[in-house]
Design an enzyme around this catalytic site. Structure first.
Site, PDB file in Angstrom:
ATOM      1  N   ARG A  48       0.810  -1.217   0.000  1.00 29.87           N
ATOM      2  CA  ARG A  48       0.000   0.000   0.000  1.00 29.87           C
ATOM      3  C   ARG A  48       0.844   1.268   0.000  1.00 29.87           C
ATOM      4  O   ARG A  48       0.340   2.360  -0.274  1.00 29.87           O
ATOM      5  CB  ARG A  48      -0.957  -0.018   1.205  1.00 29.87           C
ATOM      6  N   TYR A 102     -12.303  13.948 -20.623  1.00 23.07           N
ATOM      7  CA  TYR A 102     -12.807  12.589 -20.457  1.00 23.07           C
ATOM      8  C   TYR A 102     -14.020  12.595 -19.535  1.00 23.07           C
ATOM      9  O   TYR A 102     -14.006  13.218 -18.472  1.00 23.07           O
ATOM     10  CB  TYR A 102     -11.699  11.701 -19.896  1.00 23.07           C
ATOM     11  N   ASP A 174      -3.750  15.232 -18.396  1.00 21.45           N
ATOM     12  CA  ASP A 174      -4.017  13.845 -18.776  1.00 21.45           C
ATOM     13  C   ASP A 174      -3.350  13.632 -20.127  1.00 21.45           C
ATOM     14  O   ASP A 174      -3.781  14.169 -21.135  1.00 21.45           O
ATOM     15  CB  ASP A 174      -5.531  13.620 -18.871  1.00 21.45           C
ATOM     16  N   LYS A 199      -4.316   2.065 -21.139  1.00 20.76           N
ATOM     17  CA  LYS A 199      -4.339   2.368 -22.561  1.00 20.76           C
ATOM     18  C   LYS A 199      -2.983   2.090 -23.208  1.00 20.76           C
ATOM     19  O   LYS A 199      -2.558   0.937 -23.268  1.00 20.76           O
ATOM     20  CB  LYS A 199      -4.788   3.814 -22.764  1.00 20.76           C
TER      21      LYS A 199
END
Length: 388
Positions: A48, A102, A174, A199
């Protein structure tokens, strides 16, 4: 040898690999342990905390590709962007957000920010003047996306970065659609870069991940929030992502080449009313794209003429897959109105230009003539059905 002197394919292949000191294997070993010793060690590792061996070394590859000091890997693109926002925004702060964005990011802002008392303004356009007009005294962050999803608008990265710096505002971008192969926003003055690593970084439609890259100072701030939110990624997926990124430059360059040809084909087709692709000279920001991108990418959108049903067209495709995501080696298409921007209302989609005829096209590495033939037959068959 300095990383800055390494070629792109060399960075993809070798930076961030873990040497197999025990068996001398050619690829990085995978460390699946979720528990590590804490005494007499240089690094107290805990999944984590984003610092298991595979997480740590993959971050080095992403940082090298984006020309940053540091990076982190997350469980998804939305995990990356939400952790990034929450690290720099708190109650009473304000963010300026590009309007051509987006849909998932827009929905996150609209659905979640009010719970934290964070104010936001979506710009009226994507020119530098639109961002300047939206800035308020409490603005702490400006977020852009270029090329944008799904209309491939091009924002002046350097212009927005300079504006923000003059006012002491942090900038984020982004960079998913471009990938580090086609665009490096840090070199143009942006502070923080994020990706949906699902992606292009993954590239094979089998990995869900996100990434953020920036200076060590900014990444320390993001880490401090992220360790509490728990958006880390399993090391099996981290290892798969590092493996996939070895071919990143090769894949993207092949996809770029196909996209340039297909954009020209679609732009001349009588049954296509408009093509959104920055590599076309007709694109309104073509010159700007040439200046700030290394290549124009492999994403585009196009609108079929009225009378040709977009969904019926997609059902006629044989090779290109109607599919939700993007940037895999296989070509895919989708309707943004029913997928990436389905969470927006029809009115909100109309404001940003998402019509029901709009098709987003993620170009893969298949042979160009095969992709061209598939589109042509699908349009012809749809017309035959529609006008029978």
């Amino acid at each position: 040898m300095s990383k800055k002197k390494l070629g792109l394919n060399t960075i993809c292949t070798h930076v961030g690999e873990i040497k197999d000191e025990q068996f001398k294997g050619a690829i990085s070993p995978i460390y699946l342990s979720t528990s590590y010793e804490f005494d007499d060690v240089d690094v107290k590792r805990y999944p984590r905390y984003f610092n298991t061996p595979n997480q740590e070394f993959l971050a080095k590859k992403i940082a090298a590709l984006e020309h940053t000091e540091s990076a982190m890997i997350f469980g998804s693109g939305m995990a990356a962007i939400s952790h990034m926002f929450l690290a720099f925004l708190q109650t009473g702060d304000h963010i300026v957000v590009q309007n051509t964005l987006y849909g998932g990011t827009s929905n996150f802002i609209r659905e979640e920010f009010h719970k934290y008392g964070i104010e936001y303004t979506f710009t009226n356009g994507y020119a530098v003047s639109d961002f300047e007009a939206a800035i308020q005294p409490n603005t702490k962050l400006i977020h852009i996306e270029t090329p944008s999803n799904p209309l491939l608008t091009i924002t002046d990265i350097k212009g927005v970065a300079n504006l923000a710096k003059s006012k002491g505002i942090v900038t984020t971008i982004d960079n998913t659609f471009a990938s580090p192969v086609n665009q490096n926003p840090i070199d143009l003055g942006i502070d923080i870069v994020m990706h949906s690593a699902t992606k292009y970084l993954g590239g094979h439609s089998d990995i869900l991940a996100g990434a953020v890259a920036s200076s060590k100072e900014h990444m320390d701030r993001i880490w401090n929030v992220s360790k509490n939110l728990g958006g880390s990624l399993s090391d099996m997926t981290v290892w798969m992502l590092e493996r996939s990124m070895k071919t990143l430059a090769l894949r993207v360059k092949a996809q770029n080449k196909n996209a340039r040809k297909l954009a020209k084909f679609l732009n001349k087709h009588e049954d296509v009313s408009k093509v959104y692709y920055p590599g076309l000279k007709s694109h309104p920001e073509h010159q700007l794209a040439k200046e700030q991108m290394h290549d124009f990418g492999a994403m585009m959108s196009f609108e079929l003429v009225e009378g040709i049903d977009a969904m019926a067209f997609m059902k006629q495709l044989h090779l290109i897959k109607p599919s939700m995501s993007l940037a895999g080696v296989e070509s895919t298409m989708l309707l943004p109105s029913q997928t990436s921007h389905a969470l927006l209302t029809q009115e909100q989609r109309d404001v940003v230009g998402i019509s029901n005829q709009l098709i987003r096209f993620s170009v893969g590495i298949e042979t160009f003539k095969d992709l061209k033939a598939d589109i042509a037959q699908a349009i012809n068959n749809t017309k035959t059905i529609s006008f029978a």
